[in-house]
Design an enzyme around this catalytic site. Structure first.
Site, PDB file in Angstrom:
ATOM      1  N   LYS A 179       0.844  -1.072  -0.017  1.00  0.00           N
ATOM      2  CA  LYS A 179      -0.012  -0.045   0.033  1.00  0.00           C
ATOM      3  C   LYS A 179       0.936   1.172   0.064  1.00  0.00           C
ATOM      4  O   LYS A 179       1.232   1.610   0.792  1.00  0.00           O
ATOM      5  CB  LYS A 179      -0.874  -0.166   1.180  1.00  0.00           C
ATOM      6  CG  LYS A 179      -2.164   0.735   1.291  1.00  0.00           C
ATOM      7  CD  LYS A 179      -1.928   2.283   0.693  1.00  0.00           C
ATOM      8  CE  LYS A 179      -1.815   3.109   1.931  1.00  0.00           C
ATOM      9  NZ  LYS A 179      -1.604   4.480   1.702  1.00  0.00           N
ATOM     10  N   GLU A 254       9.663   1.509  11.119  1.00  0.00           N
ATOM     11  CA  GLU A 254      10.739   2.466  10.849  1.00  0.00           C
ATOM     12  C   GLU A 254       9.985   4.104  10.889  1.00  0.00           C
ATOM     13  O   GLU A 254       9.287   4.255  10.051  1.00  0.00           O
ATOM     14  CB  GLU A 254      11.455   2.207   9.692  1.00  0.00           C
ATOM     15  CG  GLU A 254      12.830   2.923   9.740  1.00  0.00           C
ATOM     16  CD  GLU A 254      12.611   4.387   9.020  1.00  0.00           C
ATOM     17  OE1 GLU A 254      12.447   5.192   9.710  1.00  0.00           O
ATOM     18  OE2 GLU A 254      12.967   4.423   8.007  1.00  0.00           O
TER      19      GLU A 254
HETATM   20  P1  ADP Z   1       3.632  10.832   6.585  1.00  0.00           P
HETATM   21  O1  ADP Z   1       3.518  11.611   7.663  1.00  0.00           O
HETATM   22  O2  ADP Z   1       4.994  10.287   6.115  1.00  0.00           O
HETATM   23  O3  ADP Z   1       2.472  11.016   5.606  1.00  0.00           O
HETATM   24  P2  ADP Z   1       1.937   8.442   7.453  1.00  0.00           P
HETATM   25  O4  ADP Z   1       2.324   7.805   8.722  1.00  0.00           O
HETATM   26  O5  ADP Z   1       1.067   9.401   7.551  1.00  0.00           O
HETATM   27  O6  ADP Z   1       3.343   9.244   7.127  1.00  0.00           O
HETATM   28  O7  ADP Z   1       1.766   7.478   6.131  1.00  0.00           O
HETATM   29  C1  ADP Z   1       2.515   6.639   5.983  1.00  0.00           C
HETATM   30  C2  ADP Z   1       1.845   5.447   5.430  1.00  0.00           C
HETATM   31  O8  ADP Z   1       0.774   4.841   6.167  1.00  0.00           O
HETATM   32  C3  ADP Z   1       1.096   5.890   3.884  1.00  0.00           C
HETATM   33  O9  ADP Z   1       0.778   4.866   3.025  1.00  0.00           O
HETATM   34  C4  ADP Z   1      -0.469   6.321   4.551  1.00  0.00           C
HETATM   35  O10 ADP Z   1      -1.288   5.970   3.551  1.00  0.00           O
HETATM   36  C5  ADP Z   1      -0.534   5.253   5.582  1.00  0.00           C
HETATM   37  N1  ADP Z   1      -1.630   5.611   6.584  1.00  0.00           N
HETATM   38  C6  ADP Z   1      -2.099   6.327   7.042  1.00  0.00           C
HETATM   39  N2  ADP Z   1      -2.816   6.509   8.169  1.00  0.00           N
HETATM   40  C7  ADP Z   1      -2.790   5.018   8.230  1.00  0.00           C
HETATM   41  C8  ADP Z   1      -3.928   4.266   8.953  1.00  0.00           C
HETATM   42  N3  ADP Z   1      -4.979   4.742   9.976  1.00  0.00           N
HETATM   43  N4  ADP Z   1      -3.742   3.040   8.954  1.00  0.00           N
HETATM   44  C9  ADP Z   1      -2.776   2.379   8.089  1.00  0.00           C
HETATM   45  N5  ADP Z   1      -2.005   3.268   7.280  1.00  0.00           N
HETATM   46  C10 ADP Z   1      -2.158   4.256   7.207  1.00  0.00           C
END
Ligand code: ADP
Length: 483
Positions: A179, A254
């Site tokens: 994803k 990470e």
């Molecule tokens: P950044 O601050 O670098 O955008 P995120 O942690 O928001 O980091 O996003 C990193 C990844 O996690 C992306 O692929 C995002 O779509 C995914 N992501 C964000 N929210 C969720 C969630 N609630 N559950 C699973 N994956 C998520």
């Protein structure tokens, strides 16, 4: 956006096929260099994740899971060769999608090829052990794939993170569901296309773009996933770990850092300077292992600030395709976050600032790199991960204070130490709380071969290098009583 590597940018890649998302809808992605619309990507969700996990399970239980390790390695080698042949096309996709200056995007594509090459060669070299045991027994260990691995990755280095996580998972025989971040799907989709062309069996790699709270949450909470690897923010990392706990599956996290470079008075400053600055402004500071804190022994503090300031004053920021020192941030939202931090900079002295090119489009997400002289290591900007082109230079009195400041955040991803004193190098390497410590350098050029991961809020588990193969496998002990 047209690319021969993207037959269907608005679809998911599931079971070896480009399929429309069940929602039938797309997400609009903008070009961060201009703010103009760039592409529509699939808005994948729970149904698509279900289909992807089922496809991965079928691959794992079918041809892919049964394939001899050497043959898996050959396929990875072919993927690596195709990535290498398409470095320019991949670099351009990334540059346009996330605003990364072209040279830096090209380096990511080259690193992706190198990851495939490294993991291709390691496929048939992961071995178990025989264990001396009681009379009449033969005991040995087997390293087995987990099965279906879920990979949730961020937008800052999609290609490198695919390389280190999907590469290691595939080489050990797992089947993957990836994803990518909604801001940066294009190279993940292109990678799926190249892997398909290289002969990776259907279902061994599935890519479902979509929002984090929809596709991401569906993947991390899916009962059919046997291992999760996540790179991203701390709050989402905690959600992933909780989701993994519900199904008691292993998770690699990470989550970034606040990585220090510690400069002692006897350091070779000319050698250090490019590393001190580049490690902060590479990819506009949107790097998990960015070095956002430069700690300098008091007697050379003013000199380091002055020399770094001179470099900062020369930094130019502009569109990704202009390939300047710094591109835009990935999005207007990220720009807002970074500017929010800059508004909290009371108590810090601005030592220097880069410039935004005059012809940079007004709609781009530009933030000029900024260098602060900071006396207080507990200042909010010296503690929080900013994820923008911002560095702080902090003085210290002696080795003990340097260690205390370096280790004085909640993170622990990377650290470096600059000194000519060999004994001090060895002491600091032990004392610095980090997953990687660099002596008289920073980052070692990325180092596909070098295990990488964090302590504390930076996460846990190790990716990259051979070490990653242990994380992407589970150990089975076989004890035979034969008399
Ligand atoms: P950044 O601050 O670098 O955008 P995120 O942690 O928001 O980091 O996003 C990193 C990844 O996690 C992306 O692929 C995002 O779509 C995914 N992501 C964000 N929210 C969720 C969630 N609630 N559950 C699973 N994956 C998520």
């Amino acid at each position: 956006m047209q690319s021969p590597l993207l037959p269907h940018p608005d679809r998911c890649f599931i079971a070896g096929d480009w399929v429309k998302p069940a929602s039938g809808t797309t997400i609009a992605v903008t070009d961060p260099s201009t703010g103009a619309p760039l592409v529509e990507i699939a808005k994948g969700g729970a149904n698509d994740i279900d289909a992807a996990v089922a496809a991965a399970r079928a691959a794992f239980e079918g041809d892919w899971g049964r394939m001899p390790a050497a043959e898996r390695g050959r396929i990875l080698a072919r993927i690596g060769a195709l990535v290498q042949e398409n470095v320019e096309a991949l670099a351009e996709l990334e540059a346009r999608d996330v605003g990364k200056p072209l040279t830096q995007a090209r380096n990511d594509a080259i690193a992706l090829a190198r990851y495939m090459e490294f993991y291709a060669g390691s496929a048939d070299k992961l071995m178990g052990e025989t264990i001396p045991y009681l009379e009449g027994y033969t005991v040995y260990t087997l390293r087995e794939a987990h099965g279906v691995t879920g990979h949730i990755i961020p937008w800052n280095y999609p290609m490198q993170i695919i390389g280190r996580s999907v590469g290691a998972a595939l080489t050990t025989g797992n089947a993957c569901v990836l994803k990518p971040a909604e801001e940066a799907c294009l190279t993940a989709l292109a990678f799926a296309e190249l892997a398909h062309r290289a002969g990776l069996p259907a279902g061994a790699l599935n890519v479902v773009p979509g929002l984090g709270e929809e596709a991401g949450a569906a993947l991390s909470g899916h009962g059919g996933v046997d291992h999760l690897s996540f790179t991203g923010s701390v709050p989402v990392g905690k959600l992933i770990q909780k989701a993994a706990a519900d199904h008691v599956v292993p998770v690699t996290l990470e989550l970034g850092g606040k990585s220090p470079q510690v400069v002692f008075a006897d350091a070779d400053l000319d050698a250090a300077l490019p590393f001190l600055v580049n490690a902060g402004i590479q990819n506009a500071g949107q790097t998990c292992s960015a070095s956002s804190r430069i700690l300098v022994e008091a007697s050379r503090y003013a000199e380091v600030v002055e020399k770094m300031a001179a470099r900062y004053a020369a930094l130019r920021c502009g569109p990704a395709m202009d390939d300047l020192d710094v591109g835009p941030l990935v999005s207007a939202a990220q720009k807002e976050i970074v500017e929010g931090f800059l508004n909290l900079s009371d108590g810090l002295e601005v030592a220097a600032q880069g410039t935004i090119a005059d012809d940079a489009p007004a709609g781009g997400a530009y933030v000029a790199p900024r260098l602060f002289a900071a006396k207080d290591p507990s200042h909010r900007l010296a503690q929080d991960e900013i994820f923008g082109p911002v560095q702080l230079v902090i003085p210290f009195a002696d080795e003990d204070e340097a260690t205390a400041i370096a280790n004085g955040t909640d993170f622990g991803l990377v650290a470096s130490c600059w000194t000519r004193d060999g004994a001090r190098q060895m002491r600091m390497a032990r004392k610095l709380r980090a997953g990687q410590v660099f002596l008289n350098n920073y980052g070692a050029g990325g180092g596909v071969e070098l295990p990488f991961g964090g302590r504390g809020l930076s996460g846990h588990g190790r990716e990259k290098g051979f070490e990653a193969l242990y994380g992407f496998t589970t150990l089975k002990t076989v004890a035979a009583l034969h008399g």
